[in-house]
Design a protein around this motif. Structure first.
Motif, PDB file in Angstrom:
ATOM      1  N   SER A 299      40.296  36.911  37.783  1.00  0.00           N
ATOM      2  CA  SER A 299      39.433  36.502  38.895  1.00  0.00           C
ATOM      3  C   SER A 299      40.156  36.669  40.223  1.00  0.00           C
ATOM      4  CB  SER A 299      39.001  35.053  38.690  1.00  0.00           C
ATOM      5  OG  SER A 299      38.210  34.626  39.761  1.00  0.00           O
ATOM      6  N   MET A 300      41.421  36.252  40.263  1.00  0.00           N
ATOM      7  CA  MET A 300      42.214  36.398  41.489  1.00  0.00           C
ATOM      8  C   MET A 300      42.394  37.874  41.834  1.00  0.00           C
ATOM      9  SD  MET A 300      43.764  35.298  44.085  1.00  0.00           S
ATOM     10  CE  MET A 300      44.159  33.574  43.939  1.00  0.00           C
ATOM     11  N   GLY A 301      42.649  38.704  40.834  1.00  0.00           N
ATOM     12  CA  GLY A 301      42.796  40.137  41.068  1.00  0.00           C
ATOM     13  C   GLY A 301      41.543  40.742  41.662  1.00  0.00           C
ATOM     14  N   GLU A 302      40.382  40.347  41.136  1.00  0.00           N
ATOM     15  CA  GLU A 302      39.114  40.845  41.667  1.00  0.00           C
ATOM     16  C   GLU A 302      38.911  40.382  43.104  1.00  0.00           C
ATOM     17  OE1 GLU A 302      36.207  39.446  38.863  1.00  0.00           O
ATOM     18  OE2 GLU A 302      36.956  40.757  37.269  1.00  0.00           O
ATOM     19  N   SER A 303      39.265  39.124  43.387  1.00  0.00           N
ATOM     20  CA  SER A 303      39.142  38.598  44.753  1.00  0.00           C
ATOM     21  C   SER A 303      40.047  39.354  45.718  1.00  0.00           C
ATOM     22  CB  SER A 303      39.502  37.114  44.787  1.00  0.00           C
ATOM     23  OG  SER A 303      38.581  36.368  44.043  1.00  0.00           O
ATOM     24  N   LEU A 304      41.239  39.680  45.270  1.00  0.00           N
ATOM     25  CA  LEU A 304      42.163  40.419  46.127  1.00  0.00           C
ATOM     26  C   LEU A 304      41.665  41.817  46.425  1.00  0.00           C
ATOM     27  CD1 LEU A 304      45.541  39.240  44.581  1.00  0.00           C
ATOM     28  CD2 LEU A 304      44.690  38.716  46.876  1.00  0.00           C
ATOM     29  N   VAL A 305      41.050  42.465  45.445  1.00  0.00           N
ATOM     30  CA  VAL A 305      40.490  43.797  45.679  1.00  0.00           C
ATOM     31  C   VAL A 305      39.362  43.713  46.702  1.00  0.00           C
ATOM     32  CG1 VAL A 305      39.185  45.691  44.626  1.00  0.00           C
ATOM     33  CG2 VAL A 305      41.190  44.753  43.446  1.00  0.00           C
ATOM     34  N   VAL A 306      38.499  42.712  46.568  1.00  0.00           N
ATOM     35  CA  VAL A 306      37.410  42.523  47.534  1.00  0.00           C
ATOM     36  C   VAL A 306      37.989  42.281  48.921  1.00  0.00           C
ATOM     37  CG1 VAL A 306      35.552  40.942  48.236  1.00  0.00           C
ATOM     38  CG2 VAL A 306      35.724  41.704  45.851  1.00  0.00           C
ATOM     39  N   ARG A 307      39.007  41.449  48.986  1.00  0.00           N
ATOM     40  CA  ARG A 307      39.655  41.148  50.279  1.00  0.00           C
ATOM     41  C   ARG A 307      40.254  42.404  50.897  1.00  0.00           C
ATOM     42  NH1 ARG A 307      44.503  36.845  50.764  1.00  0.00           N
ATOM     43  NH2 ARG A 307      45.045  37.271  52.905  1.00  0.00           N
ATOM     44  N   LEU A 308      40.909  43.227  50.093  1.00  0.00           N
ATOM     45  CA  LEU A 308      41.492  44.466  50.606  1.00  0.00           C
ATOM     46  C   LEU A 308      40.404  45.404  51.111  1.00  0.00           C
ATOM     47  CD1 LEU A 308      43.893  46.309  51.127  1.00  0.00           C
ATOM     48  CD2 LEU A 308      43.702  47.088  48.743  1.00  0.00           C
ATOM     49  N   LYS A 309      39.313  45.538  50.366  1.00  0.00           N
ATOM     50  CA  LYS A 309      38.205  46.395  50.804  1.00  0.00           C
ATOM     51  C   LYS A 309      37.649  45.926  52.141  1.00  0.00           C
ATOM     52  CE  LYS A 309      36.544  47.862  46.250  1.00  0.00           C
ATOM     53  NZ  LYS A 309      35.436  47.753  45.285  1.00  0.00           N
ATOM     54  N   GLU A 310      37.490  44.584  52.283  1.00  0.00           N
ATOM     55  CA  GLU A 310      36.988  44.039  53.549  1.00  0.00           C
ATOM     56  C   GLU A 310      37.961  44.333  54.688  1.00  0.00           C
ATOM     57  OE1 GLU A 310      36.472  39.915  52.603  1.00  0.00           O
ATOM     58  OE2 GLU A 310      34.521  40.247  51.656  1.00  0.00           O
ATOM     59  N   GLU A 311      39.248  44.164  54.410  1.00  0.00           N
ATOM     60  CA  GLU A 311      40.271  44.416  55.422  1.00  0.00           C
ATOM     61  C   GLU A 311      40.279  45.889  55.829  1.00  0.00           C
ATOM     62  OE1 GLU A 311      43.227  43.934  58.160  1.00  0.00           O
ATOM     63  OE2 GLU A 311      42.070  42.350  57.166  1.00  0.00           O
ATOM     64  N   LEU A 312      40.173  46.779  54.858  1.00  0.00           N
ATOM     65  CA  LEU A 312      40.160  48.213  55.158  1.00  0.00           C
ATOM     66  C   LEU A 312      38.913  48.599  55.933  1.00  0.00           C
ATOM     67  CD1 LEU A 312      41.538  49.578  51.775  1.00  0.00           C
ATOM     68  CD2 LEU A 312      42.726  49.556  53.990  1.00  0.00           C
TER      69      LEU A 312
END
Length: 69
Positions: A47-60
């Motif tokens: 779950s944390m890994g998925e959240s981090l990917v979403v966060r990175l996509k938003e940041e990018l």
């Protein structure tokens, strides 16, 4: 009431177990508890890994918008 354990559809009275059998049952319980804890930890990590990917996509996406302005 006596505790029973069912293995392969056969019920056993645990009050009649010898020391080794009780030790094995304890190991099985410990193993099951540890599996449950590790399953929870793995689910949390995923779950944390998925959240981090979403966060990175938003940041990018934000970075790309800022650069194009």
């Amino acid at each position: 009431k006596m505790a029973t354990l069912t293995l392969d559809e056969v019920e056993y009275e645990t009050d009649n177990f010898n020391d080794l059998q009780n030790q094995i049952v304890g190991e099985i319980q410990y193993n099951n508890n540890l599996q449950t804890q590790l399953d929870y930890q793995l689910q949390s990590l995923r779950s944390m890994g998925e959240s981090l990917v979403v966060r990175l996509k938003e940041e990018l996406t934000e970075t790309t918008k800022t650069e194009s302005e």
